[in-house]
Write a protein that holds these residues in place. Structure first.
Motif, PDB file in Angstrom:
ATOM      1  N   PHE A 243       0.839  -1.205   0.000  1.00 56.23           N
ATOM      2  CA  PHE A 243       0.000   0.000   0.000  1.00 56.23           C
ATOM      3  C   PHE A 243       0.872   1.253   0.000  1.00 56.23           C
ATOM      4  CE2 PHE A 243      -2.533   3.379   1.766  1.00 56.23           C
ATOM      5  CZ  PHE A 243      -3.819   3.151   1.321  1.00 56.23           C
ATOM      6  N   ALA A 244       1.910   1.246   0.864  1.00 62.12           N
ATOM      7  CA  ALA A 244       2.803   2.410   0.917  1.00 62.12           C
ATOM      8  C   ALA A 244       3.515   2.613  -0.409  1.00 62.12           C
ATOM      9  CB  ALA A 244       3.816   2.217   2.045  1.00 62.12           C
ATOM     10  N   SER A 245       3.956   1.526  -1.034  1.00 61.75           N
ATOM     11  CA  SER A 245       4.639   1.640  -2.320  1.00 61.75           C
ATOM     12  C   SER A 245       3.693   2.145  -3.405  1.00 61.75           C
ATOM     13  CB  SER A 245       5.216   0.277  -2.711  1.00 61.75           C
ATOM     14  OG  SER A 245       5.817   0.329  -3.982  1.00 61.75           O
ATOM     15  N   ALA A 246       2.459   1.624  -3.419  1.00 60.98           N
ATOM     16  CA  ALA A 246       1.506   2.020  -4.452  1.00 60.98           C
ATOM     17  C   ALA A 246       1.103   3.482  -4.335  1.00 60.98           C
ATOM     18  CB  ALA A 246       0.267   1.131  -4.378  1.00 60.98           C
ATOM     19  N   HIS A 247       1.120   4.024  -3.106  1.00 62.95           N
ATOM     20  CA  HIS A 247       0.725   5.418  -2.897  1.00 62.95           C
ATOM     21  C   HIS A 247       1.923   6.338  -2.687  1.00 62.95           C
ATOM     22  CE1 HIS A 247      -3.033   3.244  -2.128  1.00 62.95           C
ATOM     23  NE2 HIS A 247      -3.665   4.379  -2.332  1.00 62.95           N
ATOM     24  N   ALA A 248       3.127   5.835  -3.005  1.00 62.88           N
ATOM     25  CA  ALA A 248       4.350   6.649  -2.970  1.00 62.88           C
ATOM     26  C   ALA A 248       4.671   7.187  -1.573  1.00 62.88           C
ATOM     27  CB  ALA A 248       4.249   7.814  -3.972  1.00 62.88           C
ATOM     28  N   GLY A 252       9.506   3.776   5.494  1.00 67.44           N
ATOM     29  CA  GLY A 252       9.715   3.937   6.928  1.00 67.44           C
ATOM     30  C   GLY A 252       8.450   4.228   7.706  1.00 67.44           C
ATOM     31  N   THR A 253       7.353   4.560   6.999  1.00 66.14           N
ATOM     32  CA  THR A 253       6.090   4.816   7.691  1.00 66.14           C
ATOM     33  C   THR A 253       5.307   3.536   7.977  1.00 66.14           C
ATOM     34  OG1 THR A 253       4.957   5.146   5.571  1.00 66.14           O
ATOM     35  CG2 THR A 253       5.895   7.098   6.633  1.00 66.14           C
ATOM     36  N   VAL A 254       5.697   2.437   7.336  1.00 66.29           N
ATOM     37  CA  VAL A 254       4.951   1.187   7.508  1.00 66.29           C
ATOM     38  C   VAL A 254       4.956   0.701   8.962  1.00 66.29           C
ATOM     39  CG1 VAL A 254       4.859  -1.247   6.829  1.00 66.29           C
ATOM     40  CG2 VAL A 254       5.269   0.517   5.103  1.00 66.29           C
ATOM     41  N   ASN A 304      -5.606   6.821   2.042  1.00 65.46           N
ATOM     42  CA  ASN A 304      -4.236   7.199   2.349  1.00 65.46           C
ATOM     43  C   ASN A 304      -3.718   6.331   3.491  1.00 65.46           C
ATOM     44  OD1 ASN A 304      -5.083   8.510   4.900  1.00 65.46           O
ATOM     45  ND2 ASN A 304      -5.992  10.021   3.514  1.00 65.46           N
ATOM     46  N   LEU A 305      -2.430   6.479   3.785  1.00 66.18           N
ATOM     47  CA  LEU A 305      -1.795   5.620   4.784  1.00 66.18           C
ATOM     48  C   LEU A 305      -2.320   5.881   6.190  1.00 66.18           C
ATOM     49  CD1 LEU A 305       0.410   3.408   4.818  1.00 66.18           C
ATOM     50  CD2 LEU A 305       2.012   5.173   5.585  1.00 66.18           C
ATOM     51  N   TRP A 306      -2.726   7.102   6.460  1.00 59.80           N
ATOM     52  CA  TRP A 306      -3.193   7.414   7.813  1.00 59.80           C
ATOM     53  C   TRP A 306      -4.549   6.782   8.066  1.00 59.80           C
ATOM     54  CZ3 TRP A 306       1.282   8.464   9.026  1.00 59.80           C
ATOM     55  CH2 TRP A 306       2.107   9.243   8.212  1.00 59.80           C
ATOM     56  N   THR A 307      -5.395   6.766   7.052  1.00 59.17           N
ATOM     57  CA  THR A 307      -6.668   6.070   7.193  1.00 59.17           C
ATOM     58  C   THR A 307      -6.442   4.568   7.350  1.00 59.17           C
ATOM     59  OG1 THR A 307      -7.674   7.737   5.755  1.00 59.17           O
ATOM     60  CG2 THR A 307      -8.936   5.732   6.155  1.00 59.17           C
ATOM     61  N   ARG A 367      -0.629  -9.546  -8.521  1.00 59.31           N
ATOM     62  CA  ARG A 367      -1.477 -10.288  -9.450  1.00 59.31           C
ATOM     63  C   ARG A 367      -2.929  -9.844  -9.370  1.00 59.31           C
ATOM     64  NH1 ARG A 367       2.508 -13.859  -7.862  1.00 59.31           N
ATOM     65  NH2 ARG A 367       3.453 -15.095  -9.556  1.00 59.31           N
ATOM     66  N   LEU A 368      -3.323  -9.295  -8.221  1.00 59.21           N
ATOM     67  CA  LEU A 368      -4.678  -8.798  -8.014  1.00 59.21           C
ATOM     68  C   LEU A 368      -4.607  -7.346  -7.560  1.00 59.21           C
ATOM     69  CD1 LEU A 368      -6.385 -11.751  -6.073  1.00 59.21           C
ATOM     70  CD2 LEU A 368      -6.625 -11.191  -8.491  1.00 59.21           C
ATOM     71  N   PRO A 369      -5.683  -6.582  -7.763  1.00 57.92           N
ATOM     72  CA  PRO A 369      -5.706  -5.226  -7.197  1.00 57.92           C
ATOM     73  C   PRO A 369      -5.541  -5.285  -5.688  1.00 57.92           C
ATOM     74  CG  PRO A 369      -7.517  -5.556  -8.737  1.00 57.92           C
ATOM     75  CD  PRO A 369      -6.892  -6.901  -8.535  1.00 57.92           C
ATOM     76  N   LEU A 370      -4.948  -4.239  -5.133  1.00 55.05           N
ATOM     77  CA  LEU A 370      -4.637  -4.255  -3.710  1.00 55.05           C
ATOM     78  C   LEU A 370      -5.909  -4.363  -2.866  1.00 55.05           C
ATOM     79  CD1 LEU A 370      -2.074  -4.265  -2.086  1.00 55.05           C
ATOM     80  CD2 LEU A 370      -2.213  -1.781  -1.890  1.00 55.05           C
ATOM     81  N   TRP A 371      -6.987  -3.703  -3.295  1.00 55.44           N
ATOM     82  CA  TRP A 371      -8.227  -3.783  -2.519  1.00 55.44           C
ATOM     83  C   TRP A 371      -8.746  -5.224  -2.490  1.00 55.44           C
ATOM     84  CZ3 TRP A 371     -12.463  -5.817  -4.809  1.00 55.44           C
ATOM     85  CH2 TRP A 371     -12.542  -5.777  -6.209  1.00 55.44           C
TER      86      TRP A 371
END
Length: 427
Positions: A243-248, A252-254, A304-307, A367-371
Motif C-alpha cells: 500500500f505504501a509503495s503504491a501510494h508513494a 519507513g512509515t509502515v 491514504n496511509l493514515w486512514t 497479481r490482483l488489485p490491492l483492494w
C-alpha cells in the motif's frame, strides 16, 4: 460475574490470587524467548551462510516443527504434568538452540546441519502459553475473572513479541548475532525452571486409557476462527508495504501501521477483559471474528496511509478479543485434563494461519488489485465465522418443530419439546 460486589473481578484481583504474580512473571520470562529467537536465528543463519534462501528454509523448518507438533508436546504435559514434562523439554530445547548458535558462530557451515538443528529445536519447544492458560483455569474458577486473566495474558504476550526483536536488535549492535540465540536459550531454561517450581503448579492428572488415546473433540469453532484470524492478519505486513509503495509513501512509515495494529490489539484485549459480557463465549467469538474480517476487508479502500493506520488499529481491537475468546471457548469445551492440548490446538491454528497467510499474500500482491488482496484477507476471518453461524442455524432448524405440531413424517411418534436440545449445543 461474581455474586459479591465487593469481589467484583478486576485485573488487580487476578494478580492478587496467591502465587499468581510470581508464576505469571516466570512464565513471561520464559515466553520472552519466543519473542527473541526468530530474529536471532534469522540474523545468525544469514550471516553464517550469506544466503537468504538458506535462512528461509531454516526458519520454515523451525516454525513448522514448533507449530505442528505443539499438540503432541501439550499432550505430554496433560499426561505427565508440567513439572515432569516442561523442564526436560525446555532443557533439550535450550541445548539445541546452543548447538544452533555454535554452528552459526563461524561461516561456511553446512546448510543441512543448520536445518537439522533448527528442526529438532522447534520440535522440542515447550508450549508455555497453553500451559499458563491451563494454569489460569486451575487458579480461577470464576469465569469472569478467568476472562480477565486470559486478556491480561494475551496483551502481555503481544508486548513480548514486540519487545523481543527490539532486544535482539540492541544486542546485535555490539555482539555476534548468535548471542541472541544463546540469550533465547537462557531465557527459556531459566524462566521454565522458575515456572515449574511455583507452588500452584499441578501434578499429573492420569486419565483413563481410552481417553488418553482419543482426540480432543469439540474444538472446531475456536480452532477455525483462530486459523482465520491468523490468515487475515499475517498478510498485513506485506499488504501495508505494498500500500505504501503504491501510494508513494516512505517505507519507513509502515512500522506505524503495524504499531497501530499492536496498540489496538492491546487496548482491545484489556477492554474485552473489563466488560461484563452477557453473551456466551461462542457468540462473542463469532461476532469478534466477523468484525475483524469486515475491518480488514474495508481497510483496502483506505484513501491514504493514515486512514489505513486507523483501520488497522480498529482491526487490532477485535484481534485480541477474538483470540482470547477462542482460548476461553476451548477451555470450556474440554475436560480439565485436556486443557493444555486444547490451548495448543488454538495456538497451532493461529500460527499455521500466520504462516500460510504470509505466503498467500506474497503470491497475490501484484497479481490482483490491492483492494482485492485486503478483501481476501478479511474473507479469511469472515468465512470460518459465517460457516459456523450457518451450521448452527441449520442445526437449530433441524431441531425446530413446525407451527402445526408434529411433522407429517413423524406422525404417531412422540413429540420432542424444543427445550430438549442436544447437550453439545449448550455453552
Amino acid at each position: 460475574m461474581s455474586t459479591h460486589a465487593s469481589t467484583r473481578p478486576s485485573y488487580a484481583a487476578v494478580l492478587r490470587v496467591p502465587h499468581a504474580r510470581r508464576t505469571f512473571v516466570s512464565a513471561l520470562t520464559a515466553r520472552l524467548s519466543y519473542g527473541t529467537v526468530s530474529l536471532a536465528v534469522l540474523l545468525s543463519v544469514t550471516r553464517a551462510t550469506d544466503s537468504y534462501a538458506v535462512s528461509g528454509v531454516v526458519m520454515s523448518l523451525f516454525g513448522a516443527t514448533s507449530v505442528f507438533l505443539m499438540p503432541v508436546r501439550a499432550s505430554l504435559i496433560d499426561r505427565h504434568g508440567p513439572r515432569r514434562a516442561l523442564l526436560p523439554m525446555s532443557v533439550l530445547y535450550g541445548t539445541l538452540l546452543c548447538v544452533l548458535a555454535a554452528l552459526t558462530w563461524r561461516p561456511a557451515v553446512p546448510p543441512a546441519a543448520l536445518a537439522a538443528a533448527a528442526a529438532l529445536a522447534g520440535a522440542c519447544a515447550p508450549p508455555l502459553g497453553p500451559t499458563m492458560r491451563a494454569l489460569w483455569a486451575e487458579l480461577l474458577p470464576d469465569r469472569d475473572l478467568l476472562r480477565r486473566a486470559y486478556s491480561l495474558d494475551g496483551v502481555a504476550e503481544e508486548l513480548l513479541y514486540v519487545s523481543g526483536p527490539v532486544l535482539i536488535g540492541a544486542l546485535t549492535v555490539f555482539a555476534h548475532p548468535a548471542s541472541g540465540i544463546l540469550l533465547s536459550a537462557f531465557l527459556i531454561v531459566a524462566g521454565t525452571c522458575a515456572f515449574v517450581m511455583s507452588p500452584v503448579m499441578p501434578g499429573p492428572r492420569p486419565a483413563p486409557r481410552a481417553q488418553r488415546r482419543g482426540r480432543v473433540r469439540g474444538l472446531g469453532t475456536p480452532v477455525a476462527v483462530a486459523l482465520g484470524a491468523g490468515l487475515a492478519l499475517s498478510g498485513v505486513d506485506l499488504l501495508a508495504m505494498a500500500f505504501a509503495s503504491a501510494h508513494a509513501y516512505d517505507p519507513g512509515t509502515v512500522p506505524w501501521v503495524l504499531g497501530a495494529l499492536s496498540a489496538g490489539s492491546a487496548v482491545g484485549g484489556l477492554v474485552n477483559g473489563a466488560v461484563p459480557w452477557r453473551a456466551a463465549a461462542r457468540e462473542r467469538l463469532l461476532l469478534f471474528a466477523l468484525a475483524l474480517g469486515l475491518t480488514v476487508a474495508a481497510a483496502g479502500l483506505a484513501p491514504n496511509l493514515w486512514t489505513l493506520t486507523m483501520a488497522m488499529a480498529v482491526a487490532g481491537a477485535f484481534l485480541a478479543p477474538a483470540l482470547t475468546t477462542a482460548y476461553l471457548l476451548a477451555d470450556e469445551t474440554v475436560p480439565a485434563d485436556a486443557r493444555t492440548r486444547a490451548g495448543a490446538w488454538v495456538n497451532m491454528g493461529v500460527n499455521a494461519g500466520s504462516s500460510a497467510g504470509a505466503l498467500v499474500a506474497g503470491l497475490l500482491i501484484g497479481r490482483l488489485p490491492l483492494w482485492a488482496c485486503f478483501a481476501l484477507a478479511g474473507g479469511a476471518a469472515l468465512l470460518p465465522a459465517l460457516s459456523v453461524v450457518r451450521w448452527r442455524a441449520g442445526r437449530a432448524a433441524d431441531h425446530a418443530l413446525p407451527a402445526g405440531g408434529t411433522p407429517p413424517e413423524r406422525a404417531g411418534a412422540p413429540g420432542r419439546p424444543a427445550e430438549a436440545c442436544p447437550a453439545g449445543e449448550r455453552n
